[in-house]
Structures are given as structure tokens and as C-alpha cells.
Scaffold this motif. Structure first.
Motif, short mmCIF file in Angstrom:
data_model
loop_
_atom_site.label_atom_id
_atom_site.label_comp_id
_atom_site.label_asym_id
_atom_site.label_seq_id
_atom_site.Cartn_x
_atom_site.Cartn_y
_atom_site.Cartn_z
N UNK A 17 0.75 -1.18 -0.20
CA UNK A 17 0.08 0.01 -0.06
C UNK A 17 0.90 1.35 0.05
N UNK A 18 1.87 1.29 0.87
CA UNK A 18 2.61 2.49 1.06
C UNK A 18 3.67 2.85 -0.20
N UNK A 19 4.09 1.57 -0.58
CA UNK A 19 5.06 1.85 -1.75
C UNK A 19 4.25 2.17 -3.08
N UNK A 74 9.87 9.11 3.33
CA UNK A 74 10.24 9.14 4.49
C UNK A 74 9.65 7.70 5.37
N UNK A 75 8.40 7.70 4.81
CA UNK A 75 7.69 6.29 5.35
C UNK A 75 8.43 5.23 4.94
N UNK A 76 8.92 5.08 3.51
CA UNK A 76 9.47 3.96 3.03
C UNK A 76 10.83 3.66 3.72
N UNK A 77 11.53 4.62 4.12
CA UNK A 77 13.09 4.50 4.68
C UNK A 77 12.73 3.95 6.00
N UNK A 78 11.78 4.28 6.83
CA UNK A 78 11.88 3.62 8.31
C UNK A 78 10.78 2.34 8.01
N UNK A 79 10.09 1.99 7.02
CA UNK A 79 9.24 0.90 7.28
C UNK A 79 10.17 -0.25 7.06
N UNK A 80 11.26 -0.31 6.41
CA UNK A 80 12.14 -1.40 6.37
C UNK A 80 12.43 -1.93 8.01
N UNK A 81 12.74 -1.00 8.56
CA UNK A 81 12.98 -1.46 10.06
C UNK A 81 11.77 -1.82 10.85
N UNK A 82 10.94 -1.04 10.73
CA UNK A 82 9.62 -1.15 11.75
C UNK A 82 8.99 -2.74 11.48
#
Lengths: 475, 334
Positions: A17-19, A74-82
Motif C-alpha cells: 500500500x505505502x510503496x 520518509x515512510x518507506x525509509x523507516x518501514x524497512x526497520x519497523x
């Protein structure tokens, strides 16, 4: 077991969804940044005000789209971690530096010069301003290069070893960056971004040609867009074909799913035009197929044998139905774009490019085609990579973070609400901006600073659109 | 001598995070202060004062995140799941306030909505960042390369306190930025707010500093054991010096001194945290060497960073230079 499966599915849905939302903005802003650079360059070269007016018009739209791209990125760059922390731990040593280079070489460049490009024309003068526009455009292309290298490495991983902690360790960076599918994917995506922008600009031009609001500007942008469609669409189809052959070599299961080939065909595989993939029964229902054409396209030989999904263990099959359909949507739109491009050439030859209302209507209808095709293409390649995150080496099910399903579900719902609200509003504003093309200048008013400021619509706050001509309104 | 790459990288990441905190700090702070300036005209000027630079400021956060994944993947893979809710809240806050920069100028009817998005988003992002900091200081349990706590563990009185401290601190940065960048009545009211926020910030720093040593034995040892205890004397003294420069700068109506003094406070607070942390990346158990990526990853990115970071700093400085001086209230948006 059930709960961990649930969290994985939710995390996948959240990423998809986000990507998906995110890719829409770069697909547009990569093309638009280059278009802006071309417009400003033409303005400086030919000194024709129409280019500056178009530049200012599209610059405002670019600013809105770029802002949406930044925040969804910005959401993508943190979603890998979360949500994908195990993937990040294992693949971070390879994916991380590629993204690190993207930030260092592209994001800072874009952000650093974006302010000058948007706000600085009468502070730095036209030459330096053009440099800033070029930097933004180059930044978007550098960004695409690194992120597509990272994505391509996940599709066709090379140049690595594994360490005892289970991490992918880089061995040969050249082989990692220039992995086998990278040149094809990069070309295909950049061309897609250019086509996407061309069809948006074309639709906007066509709309204003029909409404006769600003014939000179509308004609200029429509003509430029149709040149792009006519030139880039055939190149894109060729590039897509090359990309497909590359995929056949490195990720055969993906191509089997795209083609709907559940069974192997030892003497020439048919091209299934349409049908309904039936995965439980391992066949395509109601298939309309052309015998042996798939072998001809993929192997350049009518009777070449083509392996099917029956040669691969079932747990390693990608979801056939999604990939089969998304691939057809992408290809269908690609050929529709080619059709518009050829039609526009014919109209141009006949001298009816500005007056053929049916061409204009078709161009308007095709305005969102690029976005749909880009999304369909990414669905094809990403879903086609399943069940792996790093193809052949790391399963998606083994990549996910140890987060409880309710947490993932809650954040997913939050993202869905926020994205539809925020990006819905942004899309509305962009459409409204596109509908408000300033009128062409009246010839009797002649040259002079008053003209460009006199024709600007809207509230006074927008007046700096035209301030290059004298800055008279600021004092 | 072998280069200690994880140590160098810890320094670079620390620099990126500090750059983020002080740069995005002031533009988030401008958003936090929006409710104190109800006039549309003031808000236009406030937004214009940060509009050309906010995007570059936020890129340091992407470098912090992306860089952490690249060079300390294990830290990235354990901190983010542990701080799941505050991180999601932070990015959602950043979405709202980021799009408000453009949307606010695209509508009259819904302008109020994007005013709310700008100030609410800024506040949420600042609060979430402060909570993240507090939760990291109080420690994250890690076993077998994975976070092993629950998904509400970050929520403690201490992390709420650090959350509030960061909101007040960013408001101070924002207020002193406005003192530097605006004229007249707007600047006067910013001065008044800056004064209040400076006392608030130093008070919050004091509370957090007195609290921190009792969270972990290591911190207590660091703060009161020799030789690191020297810093426990020097840092508070410098904080008081900054506070003095800040207050006299505001009182004497100096343009830039309050902002610089506020930056000083942030650097000192950051140094204090650094002194407590070292050599841990994720307290209480993961050092920077435990978390580091393989050497091939560290050296590959380091080569680029050593060349590119100075270039980035140069053109970032150029961009600030282009937009130097007071904001012209008559100058419109792009």
C-alpha cells in the motif's frame, strides 16, 4: 503459527500500500523535473515567454507532487526497520549502502536546490536558477539509479557471500550495483516516468485545447507531450521486451506466471492473450491463445520448448492470477500509448494536431495511463518475485519483523486513512492547478513587466510566478 | 594501524542525527508555535521563513535512517520494531506537516485544515522524536539479533518527559529562528516566547539529566566516576553559559545570538547523551561494534561519505545564503 502468518500478510499489505502510493509521485516527478529543465532551457535559449509561463505553471504542480513524494518516501525509509527488521538485518549490509548513496548523491541534491528552484529565481538570476533546476532534475535521475539498483539486486542478487550471522556480505560491489537486471529495470522505469509525465502534460494540454482557454500555451505543451509519446512509447516497448527476456533468464518463474504457463510446452508454447488463471486446477480457463507465439517472442523460435510452473515446487510459485493480469494491464496500456503517439504523428502530418477533438479526448482519457501502467508493472515484478524478498535466497516469510499482528494492523489502518486523506487532497489540488492554465497574453498589451503580472490569476500571494520580469510587485 | 570503521561511522551517524535535530528542530519549532500566532499574515511569514529549507533539513532524517540501516543494520533492525508506535506516529506527523507547506497555499476554504496539519504534525513529530530518544536511553532488550520486548515498552514517565523536553526545545529553536528572520511585532512576540521556552528547555534538560543516571548503572558510573565526571561539571556550566547568552541576547534585541545560543544548548544536551551512551549503540547490551555491518559495507559507503558530506554541507550553506536575511512579508509564495 497462525498469528505470525497474519502479521506477515498485514506487513506485506502495508508495504504494498505505502510503496504503491509512493511510486506514483516519483514516477511523475522524475519526468516532470526533466520537463521543467527542458522548458527553462528553451526559455533561456529562445527567449520565448511561453516557455517561462509553462515552466511556472508546471513548477507549482511539481512542488505539490514533490512534497508528497518526500513525505511518502520518509515512510518507506523507516518501514524497512519497523516491519521488515529481519530483512534489514540480513540484507542491510548490501541494500543499506545503496540507499545511503541515494541519500548522499540524490536526496540532498534535490532538496538543496529545490528551494532555490521554487523560490529563488529573482534572488539568483536566470542562469544560476537554471543550474538549480538542472540539479533537481539530475537528482531525480540519480535517485532512480540507486533505488533501482537496490531493487534489482533483490531480484537478481550477485556479488555477495553469507556470514555466520546469516547476513548478506558484499564481496564485489561492482557486481552488486550492476547486477544482471539493473540496466534493464532502470531503463524501463526512467522511460516509464517520462511517458507518465508526457501523458499527464498531454492530457492537460488537450483539455485546454478543447476549452480554448490559452491556445498558444496549450498547443505548445500538447505538441511537446505528443512528440514524447510518439518517440518514447516504441522505445519503451522495445526496452520492456528486453527486460522480459532478461527476466526469463534470471527469474523464469516470474515469466511463467506472467504468461500463465502452468504446464511445460516441449514443442512451442502458446501466447495466452486473455483467460482466467485457475491456480488450484493449474490451468488458464477460457484462454484465448495464439499457438507457439510465446516461444517465438521469448526464444525467437516457434518450436522452442518452454518450461512451465510444473517444473518448480508449488511452495515457490508466485501468485499467478495477480501477475498474469497486472502484466496484461501494463502491456495493454503501453500499446495504447503507442497508438496515441502514432495517431498524433498522423495528425501532425495532416496539420490537425491542434484541432482534432477526438485525439484530444483520447489524450485526456489516457492522462492517468502512465500511473496505472507503472503500478501494474511494479505489481508484476514485485509479486512475481514472491515468495522471496531476495530472490532465491531469503523468503518473505523469513524477512518480517517480530511485531504482533494487532500493531501492524493498527499502523496499516492509520496509513490507509492518512494516505487517502492527504494524498487525495493533494491529487485534488494538482488537478485544480492543472485546470487553471493562465490565459495567453493579449498581443495588444505588448511587451513589458505589466503584462506578465497582469495576466496572473488567483490571489496576490501567487504573484511571484511572474516576478522574474521586474519584481515590481514586491516593493 | 587498522582504521576503526564502526567508530568512525558512529561519529558520522551521530553528526547526521545532530544536524537533523538542530535543522529540522527549528522548522518543526515554527510549526509548534503556530497556535501562538493566529493572524494569517504572521503565519504566511512564518511558513515562508522555513519553506525553502525544510526539505533539505528533513533529508538528514532520511540519512539517519538509511545510514543506520547501511552501517548498523542490527541497530536499525532492533530499534525500529522496539519503537514501533512512536516511529509510525513520527512519520505520520511529518506527512501532515510536510504537505501543509504546499497545500496551505492551494486553498482558501480549507486553509485552517492545513494550519492544523502543520502545527499538529510538527508537534506530533517532535513529541515522537523525544519519546524515541527517551525510550532508547532507557534501554531496549535484544536477544538473538531481535527485539524481545512488548510493543508498549517505550511508554514510561521518563520517555514522556523526554518527549515534552524535545517539544519545548524545538519551540525554543523555532522562536529564536523567528527572532532572527522576521520583523516588528511578529519578532517581538517571538522574543517573548523564546524567553519562556529557554527557561522551559533548561528546566527540562535539568530534570532529564537528574533522572538519566538512575536508569542504568552505567550512566551513574559515567556521570559520577572519574574521569568522565569532569564532563558532569563542565557540561552544566556550559549550559548555564548558553542560557545567559540566550537571555541577554533576547533582552538586548540581538537578531542571531539567541538562535546560536539555542543551538548551543542542543549541542550540549546531545553531547551529554553521547557521553552516557558510549560505546553502546543500543543500550544496555549492543555496542557500536556489535551492531556494525561487515567491513566491506562500511568502507564502501565511507569512501562516498567523506567526499559527499562536505559537498552537501557546501551547497546546503549556499542555499541558506541565498535566503539569508529577514523574510520579506510582501514576498509571495512561489
Amino acid at each position: 503459527m497462525f498469528e505470525s502468518f497474519d502479521a506477515t500478510l498485514l506487513a506485506r499489505f502495508q508495504f504494498a500500500f505505502t510503496v504503491s502510493f509512493h511510486i506514483i509521485f516519483p514516477a511523475f516527478s522524475i519526468g516532470l523535473a526533466s520537463y521543467l529543465a527542458v522548458l527553462e532551457g528553451l526559455w533561456l535559449w529562445k527567449k520565448d515567454e511561453v516557455y517561462l509561463e509553462l515552466f511556472n505553471f508546471w513548477k507549482t504542480i511539481f512542488a505539490v507532487a514533490f512534497g508528497m513524494g518526500v513525505v511518502s518516501g520518509i515512510v518507506m525509509s523507516y518501514q524497512f526497520g519497523t516491519n521488515w527488521s529481519v530483512f534489514s538485518d540480513k540484507a542491510g549490509p548490501i541494500i543499506g549502502p545503496l540507499m545511503g548513496y541515494e541519500v548522499l548523491t540524490a536526496f540532498f541534491l534535490e532538496a538543496g536546490f529545490l528551494g532555490v528552484m521554487l523560490f529563488g529565481l529573482n534572488r539568483v538570476g536566470p542562469k544560476l536558477h537554471f543550474l538549480a533546476t538542472l540539479m533537481v532534475a539530475i537528482g531525480t535521475l540519480i535517485s532512480a539509479t540507486w533505488i533501482l539498483s537496490a531493487n534489482s539486486w533483490m531480484q537478481t542478487p550477485t556479488g555477495f557471500a553469507m556470514n555466520e550471522a546469516g547476513q548478506f556480505v558484499p564481496v564485489d560491489w561492482w557486481a552488486i550495483v550492476f547486477n544482471p537486471s539493473f540496466p534493464y529495470r532502470l531503463t524501463h522505469m526512467v522511460l516509464a516516468a517520462y511517458l507518465t509525465t508526457a501523458f499527464v502534460v498531454g492530457a492537460c494540454g488537450a483539455w485546454h485545447l478543447i476549452r480554448k482557454t490559452a491556445p498558444r500555451r496549450a498547443r505548445k505543451m500538447f505538441s511537446m507531450a505528443m512528440w514524447m509519446a510518439a518517440i518514447v512509447a516504441p522505445i519503451q516497448i522495445f526496452a520492456g521486451d528486453m527486460h522480459g527476456l532478461n527476466t526469463l533468464e534470471h527469474q523464469p518463474a516470474k515469466v511463467m506466471a506472467m504468461e500463465g504457463h502452468y504446464q511445460s510446452h516441449p514443442d512451442g508454447a502458446p501466447l495466452i492473450l486473455f483467460g482466467i488463471p485457475n491456480s488450484p486446477e493449474k490451468r488458464v480457463d477460457y484462454a484465448i491463445e495464439i499457438p507457439k507465439l510465446s516461444s517465438l517472442i521469448l526464444k525467437h523460435d516457434l518450436n522452442a520448448p518452454l518450461a512451465g510452473l510444473d517444473t518448480i515446487p508449488e511452495e515457490l510459485h508466485p501468485p499467478v492470477g495477480i501477475v498474469f493480469w497486472s502484466f496484461r494491464v501494463m502491456v495493454g496500456l503501453g500499446f495504447a500509448m503507442l497508438g496515441i503517439g502514432l495517431w498524433s504523428l498522423w495528425c501532425r502530418y495532416r496539420g490537425t494536431l491542434d484541432s482534432n477533438v477526438w485525439l484530444h479526448r483520447a489524450a485526456i482519457a489516457m492522462g492517468p495511463a502512465g500511473f496505472v501502467a507503472v503500478l501494474a508493472g511494479w505489481v508484476t515484478t514485485e509479486v512475481g518475485r514472491q515468495p522471496y524478498t531476495v530472490y532465491g535466497h531469503l523468503l518473505t516469510a523469513n524477512s518480517v519483523a517480530p511485531i504482533a499482528a494487532p500493531a501492524v494492523a493498527a499502523s496499516l489502518i492509520a496509513f490507509i486513512i492518512v494516505y487517502f486523506f492527504v494524498f487525495g487532497a493533494g491529487t485534488f489540488y494538482i488537478l485544480r492547478l492543472m485546470a487553471r492554465l493562465p490565459r495567453d497574453p493579449m498581443p495588444e498589451l505588448g511587451e513589458g513587466p505589466l503584462r506578465s503580472s497582469g495576466i496572473m490569476p488567483g490571489p496576490a500571494i501567487h504573484s511571484s510566478h511572474a516576478n522574474i520580469k521586474g519584481g515590481h510587485h514586491g516593493a | 594501524m587498522e582504521l576503526d570503521l564502526p567508530f568512525i561511522w558512529a561519529g558520522i551517524i551521530a553528526f547526521a542525527v545532530l544536524a537533523y535535530v538542530i535543522l529540522d528542530g527549528f522548522d518543526l519549532g515554527v510549526g509548534i508555535l503556530f497556535p501562538f500566532f493566529p493572524e494569517k499574515h504572521d503565519r504566511d511569514v512564518m511558513m515562508n521563513s522555513v519553506a525553502p529549507v525544510w526539505d533539505g533539513n528533513e533529508t538528514w532524517l532520511v540519512l539517519g535512517g538509511g545510514g543506520l540501516m547501511a552501517v548498523f543494520p542490527l541497530a536499525y533492525a532492533t530499534i525500529l520494531p522496539a519503537l514501533y508506535a512512536p516511529i509510525i506516529a513520527m512519520v505520520i506527523g511529518l506527512i501532515f506537516r510536510g504537505v501543509a507547506f504546499e497545500y496551505r497555499w492551494r486553498t482558501r476554504r480549507a486553509e485552517y485544515l492545513w494550519n492544523w496539519a502543520f502545527s499538529g504534525g510538527s508537534m506530533l513529530a517532535a513529541l515522537a522524536q523525544g519519546i524515541t530518544l527517551g525510550a532508547l536511553v532507557q534501554g531496549i532488550p535484544v536477544e538473538n539479533r531481535a527485539y524481545v520486548g512488548g510493543w508498549w515498552d517505550w511508554l514510561t514517565p521518563f520517555s514522556i518527559m523526554t518527549g515534552i523536553a524535545v517539544v519545548v526545545g524545538y519551540a525554543l529553536l523555532g522562536a529564536t529562528w523567528l527572532v532572527m528572520k522576521t520583523h516588528g511585532d511578529l519578532a517581538d512576540r517571538a522574543r517573548d516566547l523564546a524567553l519562556k521556552c529557554s527557561f522551559g528547555t533548561v528546566a527540562a534538560m535539568g530534570i532529564v539529566s537528574l533522572w538519566t543516571p538512575f536508569l542504568e548503572p552505567q550512566y551513574l558510573e559515567r556521570w559520577f566516576g572519574f574521569p568522565t565526571a569532569i564532563f558532569s561539571v563542565i557540561v552544566p556550566a556550559l549550559v548555564l553559559g548558553c542560557l545567559y547568552a540566550l537571555i541577554t541576547g533576547i533582552r538586548s534585541r540581538h537578531d542571531s545570538r539567541p538562535f546560536i545560543a539555542a543551538l548551543g544548548l542542543f549541542v550540549l544536551g546531545y553531547a551529554g547523551i553521547g557521553i552516557s551512551f558510549y560505546p553502546y549503540m543500543v543500550p544496555p547490551s549492543m555496542t557500536i561494534w556489535d551492531a556494525a555491518a561487515p567491513e566491506e559495507s562500511l568502507s564502501f559507503l565511507l569512501a562516498g561519505a567523506l567526499v559527499l558530506v562536505p559537498i552537501i554541507l557546501a551547497y546546503t550553506a549556499y542555499s541558506y545564503w541565498v535566503f539569508r536575511g529577514k523574510v520579506d512579508p510582501e514576498e509571495g509564495y512561489h
